[in-house]
Motif scaffolding. Structure first.
Motif, PDB file in Angstrom:
ATOM      1  N   ARG A  83       1.670  -2.438  -9.657  1.00  0.00           N
ATOM      2  CA  ARG A  83       1.375  -3.754 -10.222  1.00  0.00           C
ATOM      3  C   ARG A  83       1.961  -3.859 -11.631  1.00  0.00           C
ATOM      4  N   ILE A 118       5.708  -4.460 -11.420  1.00  0.00           N
ATOM      5  CA  ILE A 118       6.004  -5.862 -11.103  1.00  0.00           C
ATOM      6  C   ILE A 118       5.890  -6.714 -12.358  1.00  0.00           C
ATOM      7  N   GLU A 162      12.094  -7.339  -8.070  1.00  0.00           N
ATOM      8  CA  GLU A 162      10.656  -7.556  -7.956  1.00  0.00           C
ATOM      9  C   GLU A 162      10.212  -7.666  -6.506  1.00  0.00           C
ATOM     10  N   THR A 163      11.064  -8.197  -5.653  1.00  0.00           N
ATOM     11  CA  THR A 163      10.741  -8.268  -4.228  1.00  0.00           C
ATOM     12  C   THR A 163      10.570  -6.874  -3.649  1.00  0.00           C
ATOM     13  N   ARG A 201       9.804  -4.143  -5.296  1.00  0.00           N
ATOM     14  CA  ARG A 201       8.599  -3.548  -5.869  1.00  0.00           C
ATOM     15  C   ARG A 201       7.337  -4.159  -5.255  1.00  0.00           C
ATOM     16  N   TYR A 202       7.380  -5.449  -4.992  1.00  0.00           N
ATOM     17  CA  TYR A 202       6.220  -6.126  -4.427  1.00  0.00           C
ATOM     18  C   TYR A 202       5.927  -5.623  -3.018  1.00  0.00           C
ATOM     19  N   ASP A 251       2.590  -3.523  -1.803  1.00  0.00           N
ATOM     20  CA  ASP A 251       1.767  -3.960  -0.687  1.00  0.00           C
ATOM     21  C   ASP A 251       1.355  -2.801   0.218  1.00  0.00           C
ATOM     22  N   ALA A 274       7.976 -11.788   0.957  1.00  0.00           N
ATOM     23  CA  ALA A 274       7.849 -11.304  -0.419  1.00  0.00           C
ATOM     24  C   ALA A 274       8.624 -12.194  -1.388  1.00  0.00           C
ATOM     25  N   ARG A 304       6.911 -14.416  -4.494  1.00  0.00           N
ATOM     26  CA  ARG A 304       7.294 -14.224  -5.892  1.00  0.00           C
ATOM     27  C   ARG A 304       7.924 -15.492  -6.475  1.00  0.00           C
TER      28      ARG A 304
END
Length: 235
Positions: free
Chosen positions: A48, A51, A94-95, A97-98, A102, A150, A154
């Protein structure tokens, strides 16, 4: 720390399967689940934070480019287009990492839903096979969120407003600051690239961004706050 006995063999079945003994002992098992929960929660918090760092850089870059571009009428407009490229790069990072975040989020929710919630109010577990699901995921971690989902999430939460601000600023830069006698199309040109092509590319890019942003397919993952009401699959 005591020294192991001379007949200790770490490759023996008894020693290799030592953790399996916790499966039949409730106190040992619940203690193990507490440690597992703290570990997964730590991973969730760590990703987190990663991100948030990407988001912070995207905001800083956007603000810096806007400040620099409008600090003088002679600033080139294509710097804002470079900003759109940079935001796309940040969105890609970021996608990824997201989606990784998850993985740990889903494990935390599985433990909360089936262990801690049932301990507080024993009405029964939500997933009767939660132990098998968690064991399988620990053995073979998998990405559970599709990339398009994702990206959409974002964009909706962070990047669509940033992209909209840069596109709006670029339009203002082309119209308000256009020299007398020059049309918007001519002003939009970037080196040998004609203005009409630049306008078409930016317009197409923004249409794709809006389409992904308004995509409202609910999460199919059980346990997610924004999941569909009929979601039954843990992922």
């Amino acid at each position: 720390m005591s020294e192991p006995s001379e007949d200790f063999d770490p490759e023996s079945r008894e020693e290799r399967e030592v953790a399996a003994e916790a499966a039949g002992d409730r106190s040992d098992f619940l203690s193990l689940m507490g440690h597992a929960y703290r570990g997964e929660l730590g991973r969730t918090s760590s990703w987190r934070t990663r991100i948030d760092r990407t988001t912070n850089w995207a905001v800083v870059v956007t603000a810096s480019l806007l400040t620099w571009t409008f600090s003088s009428a002679s600033r080139p407009h294509y710097v804002l287009l470079i900003g759109l490229v940079m935001l796309s790069v940040f969105l890609g990072i970021e996608t990824r990492r997201y989606r990784t975040f998850d993985v740990w989020r889903s494990r935390v929710r599985l433990l909360e839903e089936n262990v801690f919630a049932n301990a507080l109010d024993p009405e029964g577990v939500e997933q009767s096979n939660w132990r098998a699901l968690l064991s399988e995921d620990l053995r073979e971690p998998t990405i559970k969120m599709p990339a398009v989902e994702a990206v959409s999430r974002r964009l909706r939460r962070v990047y669509a407003p940033l992209v909209s601000v840069l596109v709006a600023a670029w339009v203002v830069r082309l119209t308000v600051f256009t020299a007398a006698g020059n049309g918007v199309v001519a002003t939009a040109s970037v080196g040998p690239i004609p203005g009409a092509l630049v306008l078409a590319l930016v317009g197409g890019f923004y249409v794709v961004v809006i389409a992904l942003t308004v995509r409202r397919a609910p999460r199919r993952a059980k346990g997610e706050i924004q999941a569909a009401e009929d979601a039954e699959e843990w992922k």
